[in-house]
Scaffold this motif. Structure first.
Motif, PDB file in Angstrom:
ATOM      1  N   LEU A   1      -1.027 -17.928   5.910  1.00 43.09           N
ATOM      2  CA  LEU A   1      -0.145 -19.022   5.553  1.00 43.09           C
ATOM      3  C   LEU A   1      -0.414 -20.246   6.389  1.00 43.09           C
ATOM      4  O   LEU A   1       0.110 -21.310   6.097  1.00 43.09           O
ATOM      5  N   LEU A   2      -1.256 -20.131   7.438  1.00 41.38           N
ATOM      6  CA  LEU A   2      -1.482 -21.252   8.332  1.00 41.38           C
ATOM      7  C   LEU A   2      -2.891 -21.808   8.269  1.00 41.38           C
ATOM      8  O   LEU A   2      -3.157 -22.866   8.807  1.00 41.38           O
TER       9      LEU A   2
ATOM     10  N   GLN B   1      -0.664  -7.346   5.048  1.00 42.26           N
ATOM     11  CA  GLN B   1      -0.253  -7.597   3.675  1.00 42.26           C
ATOM     12  C   GLN B   1       0.632  -8.836   3.603  1.00 42.26           C
ATOM     13  O   GLN B   1       1.616  -8.955   4.338  1.00 42.26           O
ATOM     14  N   THR B   2       0.272  -9.777   2.720  1.00 43.72           N
ATOM     15  CA  THR B   2       1.050 -10.987   2.524  1.00 43.72           C
ATOM     16  C   THR B   2       1.932 -10.843   1.282  1.00 43.72           C
ATOM     17  O   THR B   2       1.669  -9.998   0.417  1.00 43.72           O
ATOM     18  N   PRO B   3       2.979 -11.663   1.166  1.00 46.94           N
ATOM     19  CA  PRO B   3       3.913 -11.522   0.042  1.00 46.94           C
ATOM     20  C   PRO B   3       3.264 -11.701  -1.331  1.00 46.94           C
ATOM     21  O   PRO B   3       3.789 -11.189  -2.319  1.00 46.94           O
ATOM     22  N   ASP B   4       2.141 -12.405  -1.400  1.00 47.27           N
ATOM     23  CA  ASP B   4       1.479 -12.603  -2.686  1.00 47.27           C
ATOM     24  C   ASP B   4       0.600 -11.421  -3.088  1.00 47.27           C
ATOM     25  O   ASP B   4      -0.120 -11.469  -4.082  1.00 47.27           O
ATOM     26  N   GLY B   5       0.649 -10.344  -2.279  1.00 50.01           N
ATOM     27  CA  GLY B   5      -0.069  -9.131  -2.621  1.00 50.01           C
ATOM     28  C   GLY B   5      -1.466  -9.023  -2.046  1.00 50.01           C
ATOM     29  O   GLY B   5      -2.134  -7.997  -2.226  1.00 50.01           O
ATOM     30  N   LYS B   6      -1.927 -10.043  -1.318  1.00 51.21           N
ATOM     31  CA  LYS B   6      -3.258  -9.980  -0.724  1.00 51.21           C
ATOM     32  C   LYS B   6      -3.244  -9.071   0.500  1.00 51.21           C
ATOM     33  O   LYS B   6      -2.256  -8.994   1.221  1.00 51.21           O
ATOM     34  N   GLU B   7      -4.385  -8.420   0.748  1.00 45.27           N
ATOM     35  CA  GLU B   7      -4.427  -7.413   1.802  1.00 45.27           C
ATOM     36  C   GLU B   7      -5.775  -7.429   2.511  1.00 45.27           C
ATOM     37  O   GLU B   7      -6.820  -7.630   1.899  1.00 45.27           O
ATOM     38  N   ASP B   8      -5.720  -7.227   3.822  1.00 48.69           N
ATOM     39  CA  ASP B   8      -6.903  -6.948   4.629  1.00 48.69           C
ATOM     40  C   ASP B   8      -6.763  -5.541   5.197  1.00 48.69           C
ATOM     41  O   ASP B   8      -5.675  -5.153   5.635  1.00 48.69           O
ATOM     42  N   ILE B   9      -7.863  -4.786   5.200  1.00 49.18           N
ATOM     43  CA  ILE B   9      -7.910  -3.488   5.878  1.00 49.18           C
ATOM     44  C   ILE B   9      -9.117  -3.520   6.808  1.00 49.18           C
ATOM     45  O   ILE B   9     -10.253  -3.727   6.364  1.00 49.18           O
ATOM     46  N   ILE B  10      -8.856  -3.351   8.107  1.00 51.54           N
ATOM     47  CA  ILE B  10      -9.881  -3.577   9.125  1.00 51.54           C
ATOM     48  C   ILE B  10      -9.916  -2.411  10.101  1.00 51.54           C
ATOM     49  O   ILE B  10      -8.866  -1.939  10.559  1.00 51.54           O
ATOM     50  N   THR B  11     -11.098  -1.956  10.445  1.00 55.12           N
ATOM     51  CA  THR B  11     -11.269  -1.067  11.591  1.00 55.12           C
ATOM     52  C   THR B  11     -11.531  -1.940  12.802  1.00 55.12           C
ATOM     53  O   THR B  11     -12.552  -2.629  12.878  1.00 55.12           O
TER      54      THR B  11
ATOM     55  N   THR C   1     -13.178  -3.602   5.388  1.00 58.44           N
ATOM     56  CA  THR C   1     -13.493  -2.947   4.123  1.00 58.44           C
ATOM     57  C   THR C   1     -12.748  -3.610   2.965  1.00 58.44           C
ATOM     58  O   THR C   1     -13.142  -3.459   1.810  1.00 58.44           O
ATOM     59  N   LYS C   2     -11.698  -4.352   3.305  1.00 57.93           N
ATOM     60  CA  LYS C   2     -10.967  -5.147   2.317  1.00 57.93           C
ATOM     61  C   LYS C   2     -10.582  -6.447   3.003  1.00 57.93           C
ATOM     62  O   LYS C   2     -10.013  -6.439   4.091  1.00 57.93           O
ATOM     63  N   HIS C   3     -10.892  -7.583   2.365  1.00 63.34           N
ATOM     64  CA  HIS C   3     -10.624  -8.881   3.015  1.00 63.34           C
ATOM     65  C   HIS C   3     -10.247  -9.913   1.958  1.00 63.34           C
ATOM     66  O   HIS C   3     -10.940 -10.894   1.741  1.00 63.34           O
ATOM     67  N   GLU C   4      -9.102  -9.698   1.348  1.00 61.27           N
ATOM     68  CA  GLU C   4      -8.611 -10.593   0.306  1.00 61.27           C
ATOM     69  C   GLU C   4      -8.049 -11.885   0.868  1.00 61.27           C
ATOM     70  O   GLU C   4      -7.905 -12.869   0.149  1.00 61.27           O
ATOM     71  N   ARG C   5      -7.736 -11.915   2.167  1.00 62.06           N
ATOM     72  CA  ARG C   5      -7.176 -13.108   2.778  1.00 62.06           C
ATOM     73  C   ARG C   5      -8.025 -13.626   3.947  1.00 62.06           C
ATOM     74  O   ARG C   5      -7.764 -14.683   4.476  1.00 62.06           O
ATOM     75  N   THR C   6      -9.021 -12.900   4.357  1.00 57.71           N
ATOM     76  CA  THR C   6      -9.937 -13.333   5.406  1.00 57.71           C
ATOM     77  C   THR C   6     -11.338 -13.440   4.824  1.00 57.71           C
ATOM     78  O   THR C   6     -11.932 -12.432   4.438  1.00 57.71           O
ATOM     79  N   LEU C   7     -11.849 -14.663   4.727  1.00 57.34           N
ATOM     80  CA  LEU C   7     -13.172 -14.910   4.159  1.00 57.34           C
ATOM     81  C   LEU C   7     -13.359 -14.184   2.828  1.00 57.34           C
ATOM     82  O   LEU C   7     -14.336 -13.438   2.630  1.00 57.34           O
ATOM     83  N   PRO C   8     -12.432 -14.384   1.880  1.00 54.27           N
ATOM     84  CA  PRO C   8     -12.532 -13.678   0.598  1.00 54.27           C
ATOM     85  C   PRO C   8     -13.749 -14.086  -0.216  1.00 54.27           C
ATOM     86  O   PRO C   8     -14.152 -13.354  -1.134  1.00 54.27           O
ATOM     87  N   GLU C   9     -14.338 -15.237   0.109  1.00 52.99           N
ATOM     88  CA  GLU C   9     -15.518 -15.680  -0.631  1.00 52.99           C
ATOM     89  C   GLU C   9     -16.750 -14.831  -0.324  1.00 52.99           C
ATOM     90  O   GLU C   9     -17.745 -14.858  -1.065  1.00 52.99           O
ATOM     91  N   LEU C  10     -16.713 -14.077   0.776  1.00 52.01           N
ATOM     92  CA  LEU C  10     -17.806 -13.173   1.117  1.00 52.01           C
ATOM     93  C   LEU C  10     -17.526 -11.804   0.500  1.00 52.01           C
ATOM     94  O   LEU C  10     -16.498 -11.199   0.782  1.00 52.01           O
ATOM     95  N   LYS C  11     -18.413 -11.324  -0.317  1.00 58.05           N
ATOM     96  CA  LYS C  11     -18.206 -10.049  -1.004  1.00 58.05           C
ATOM     97  C   LYS C  11     -18.769  -8.894  -0.181  1.00 58.05           C
ATOM     98  O   LYS C  11     -19.639  -9.063   0.668  1.00 58.05           O
TER      99      LYS C  11
ATOM    100  N   VAL D   1       2.379  -6.101   8.903  1.00 54.58           N
ATOM    101  CA  VAL D   1       1.174  -5.710   9.617  1.00 54.58           C
ATOM    102  C   VAL D   1       1.403  -4.332  10.231  1.00 54.58           C
ATOM    103  O   VAL D   1       2.408  -4.108  10.906  1.00 54.58           O
ATOM    104  N   ASN D   2       0.478  -3.419   9.985  1.00 50.63           N
ATOM    105  CA  ASN D   2       0.593  -2.073  10.550  1.00 50.63           C
ATOM    106  C   ASN D   2      -0.683  -1.691  11.272  1.00 50.63           C
ATOM    107  O   ASN D   2      -1.796  -1.973  10.797  1.00 50.63           O
ATOM    108  N   TRP D   3      -0.524  -1.038  12.427  1.00 57.03           N
ATOM    109  CA  TRP D   3      -1.637  -0.483  13.182  1.00 57.03           C
ATOM    110  C   TRP D   3      -1.513   1.034  13.111  1.00 57.03           C
ATOM    111  O   TRP D   3      -0.488   1.601  13.514  1.00 57.03           O
TER     112      TRP D   3
END
Length: 281
Positions: free
Chosen positions: A14-15, A79-89, A104-114, A263-265
């Motif tokens: 959001l920032l 997880q953001t309210p719009d449903g986007k999610e990052d999953i990171i090790t 392994t999932k980056h819908e909100r962090t550098l999503p342009e990189l596949k 956010v969950n760890w």
């Protein structure tokens, strides 16, 4: 020199948003990071607020305890309210504040990189890979230079709240849900003239835990506070605020009807014998 991360809880979407420019460069990317607490000198308390924060760190586990654990590996889900999610090790070596993240999932962090992206900091250099290939785009690297120290700091924050260069002020006692919290304001010395962030922590006098805190994000001009609420788990004697949620608030920590960012760890493991090669480009 003590520096504080512009806290966005792990790259708050959001920032900030990163636009992928085609221009590539080898320019060094610099990011403010808090000074490392390798040793814990004998403290002389500045005031009551300082003592309360110190007591909290002794309860949850101070930075020396983290250094004794050597390193950590865990899964971060954002997880953001719009449903986007990052999953990171996430992987860190505490001595030197080395940091690595495999997305392994980056819908909100550098999503342009596949595909799979990897970020790293080896104590000297930030780097980024996409499916094993080095990425040198300056805007993408700026995002890495924000993510890596930010994620590290959020994980170690409670232990680092007695780092040198912090200022403490006892604000008030505030009753929330039948608990009379000690409210402490924490600010950071600025040696470069740039505005630094402010924390307002709510210390539970019974448990000696920070149940919630307010924070600003001055790197993005965010002087209105965000409210973070925490739930702790015990991992090898360290109390970790592993379940977290935050949203916009005010300096009275009033909860609005705005949606939470969650956010969950999970799968937190210390002392894994991490190889430094993991953190190098």
């Amino acid at each position: 020199m003590n520096k504080i991360l512009a806290v966005s809880l792990i790259s708050m979407s959001l920032l900030m948003s990163c636009k992928d420019e085609k221009k590539e460069t080898n320019v060094e990317v610099k990011q403010d990071v808090p000074a490392q607490s390798v040793t814990q000198p004998q403290l002389k308390f500045k005031n009551k607020a300082h003592e309360l924060v110190y007591e909290m760190t002794q309860n949850v586990g101070d930075y020396k305890m983290l250094l004794d654990k050597k390193d950590v590996v865990y899964t971060l889900t954002y997880q953001t309210p719009d449903g986007k999610e990052d999953i990171i090790t996430e992987k860190y070596i505490f001595n030197g504040e080395w940091s690595y993240g495999r997305y392994t999932k980056h819908e909100r962090t550098l999503p342009e990189l596949k595909g799979i992206i990897e970020q790293g900091y080896d104590g000297n250099e930030y780097w980024l890979k996409q499916d094993g290939k080095i990425i040198t785009d300056i805007n993408a690297l700026k995002r890495v230079a924000f993510n890596r120290p930010t994620n590290f700091y959020w994980f170690t924050m409670m232990a680092k709240l007695t780092d040198p260069g912090l200022n403490y002020e006892y604000v008030k006692t505030q009753k929330i849900n039948d608990i009379n919290y000690d409210v402490v304001k924490i600010t950071f010395n600025s040696e470069d003239g740039k505005p630094k962030d402010t924390y307002q922590v709510y210390i539970n006098p019974e448990t000696k835990l920070v149940d919630q805190f307010l924070f600003t994000v001055m790197d993005f001009g965010k002087s209105d506070p965000l409210l973070m609420q925490l739930e702790y788990i015990d991992v090898d004697g360290v109390l970790i605020p592993a379940k977290r949620k935050y949203k916009a608030s005010n300096w009275d920590a009033e909860v609005t009807d705005k949606p939470w960012i969650n956010v969950n760890w999970t799968n937190i493991r210390f002392n894994n014998g991490l190889d430094q090669a993991t953190f190098t480009k």
